[in-house]
Design a protein around this motif. Structure first.
Motif, PDB file in Angstrom:
ATOM      1  N   GLY A   1      -1.783   7.979  -0.530  1.00 22.70           N
ATOM      2  CA  GLY A   1      -1.709   9.040   0.432  1.00 22.70           C
ATOM      3  C   GLY A   1      -1.016   9.035   1.717  1.00 22.70           C
ATOM      4  N   SER A   2      -0.785  10.058   2.367  1.00 23.95           N
ATOM      5  CA  SER A   2      -0.250   9.947   3.756  1.00 23.95           C
ATOM      6  C   SER A   2      -0.891  10.722   4.413  1.00 23.95           C
TER       7      SER A   2
ATOM      8  N   ALA B   1       0.708  -1.220   0.058  1.00 24.93           N
ATOM      9  CA  ALA B   1      -0.068  -0.033   0.156  1.00 24.93           C
ATOM     10  C   ALA B   1       0.765   1.454  -0.005  1.00 24.93           C
ATOM     11  N   VAL B   2       1.936   1.229   0.223  1.00 26.94           N
ATOM     12  CA  VAL B   2       3.047   2.224   0.020  1.00 26.94           C
ATOM     13  C   VAL B   2       3.778   2.420  -1.145  1.00 26.94           C
ATOM     14  N   SER B   3       3.700   3.619  -1.813  1.00 25.59           N
ATOM     15  CA  SER B   3       4.563   3.600  -3.032  1.00 25.59           C
ATOM     16  C   SER B   3       6.082   3.806  -2.834  1.00 25.59           C
ATOM     17  N   SER B   4       6.633   3.588  -3.967  1.00 26.08           N
ATOM     18  CA  SER B   4       8.057   3.300  -3.951  1.00 26.08           C
ATOM     19  C   SER B   4       8.924   4.488  -3.341  1.00 26.08           C
ATOM     20  N   GLN B   5       8.432   5.612  -3.780  1.00 23.12           N
ATOM     21  CA  GLN B   5       8.830   7.118  -3.237  1.00 23.12           C
ATOM     22  C   GLN B   5       7.546   7.626  -2.582  1.00 23.12           C
TER      23      GLN B   5
ATOM     24  N   GLY C   1       0.349   3.709   4.480  1.00 26.36           N
ATOM     25  CA  GLY C   1      -0.534   2.447   4.038  1.00 26.36           C
ATOM     26  C   GLY C   1      -0.741   1.849   5.334  1.00 26.36           C
ATOM     27  N   PHE C   2      -0.276   0.571   5.790  1.00 21.96           N
ATOM     28  CA  PHE C   2      -0.750   0.024   7.150  1.00 21.96           C
ATOM     29  C   PHE C   2       0.529   0.228   8.144  1.00 21.96           C
ATOM     30  N   VAL C   3       1.483   1.283   7.983  1.00 24.50           N
ATOM     31  CA  VAL C   3       2.540   1.388   9.261  1.00 24.50           C
ATOM     32  C   VAL C   3       2.444   2.899   9.613  1.00 24.50           C
TER      33      VAL C   3
END
Length: 121
Positions: free
Chosen positions: A67-68, A39-43, A89-91
């Protein structure tokens, strides 16, 4: 010195000190903080110093797909304050400014005349 702490189930799993340079967060191995979450983009985002000497930093989303989130609100860019929760994401991370952290006074425990019974005033 402010730090970014990664939290999982209310337990700190990693600590990342913040300094004079930007801190990049994403799924890419080139990131300063690599997050293994689809769910997290590379950058995904970066933490950028505004005035590092005064502990001022801001969160900048790098046009990520999901998104953040700052304190569970979607943000593109926002200044960070002590105890802010940041999620990608989930972090989840917490921004901790050790200079602004205050500790409550320690509670004094008293022993009663009853064996094994203690109390506070």
């Amino acid at each position: 010195m402010p730090i970014l702490v990664q939290i999982s189930d209310n337990v700190v799993t990693h600590k990342y000190p913040l300094g004079e340079s930007e801190l990049f967060i994403g799924r890419s191995p080139d990131s300063d903080i690599e997050i293994d979450d689809m769910a997290v983009s590379s950058q995904h985002a970066k933490i950028e110093p505004i005035n590092a000497a005064e502990g001022q930093y801001k969160l900048v989303d790098l046009d990520s797909t999901n998104g953040s989130f700052l304190n569970e609100k979607s943000v593109k860019e926002s200044e960070l304050t002590h105890n802010d929760l940041i999620r990608f994401g989930f972090v989840t991370f917490k921004f901790v400014d050790e200079n602004k952290q205050s500790f409550e006074e320690t509670t004094k425990v008293h022993k009663s005349w009853i064996p094994g019974v203690y109390y506070t005033k």
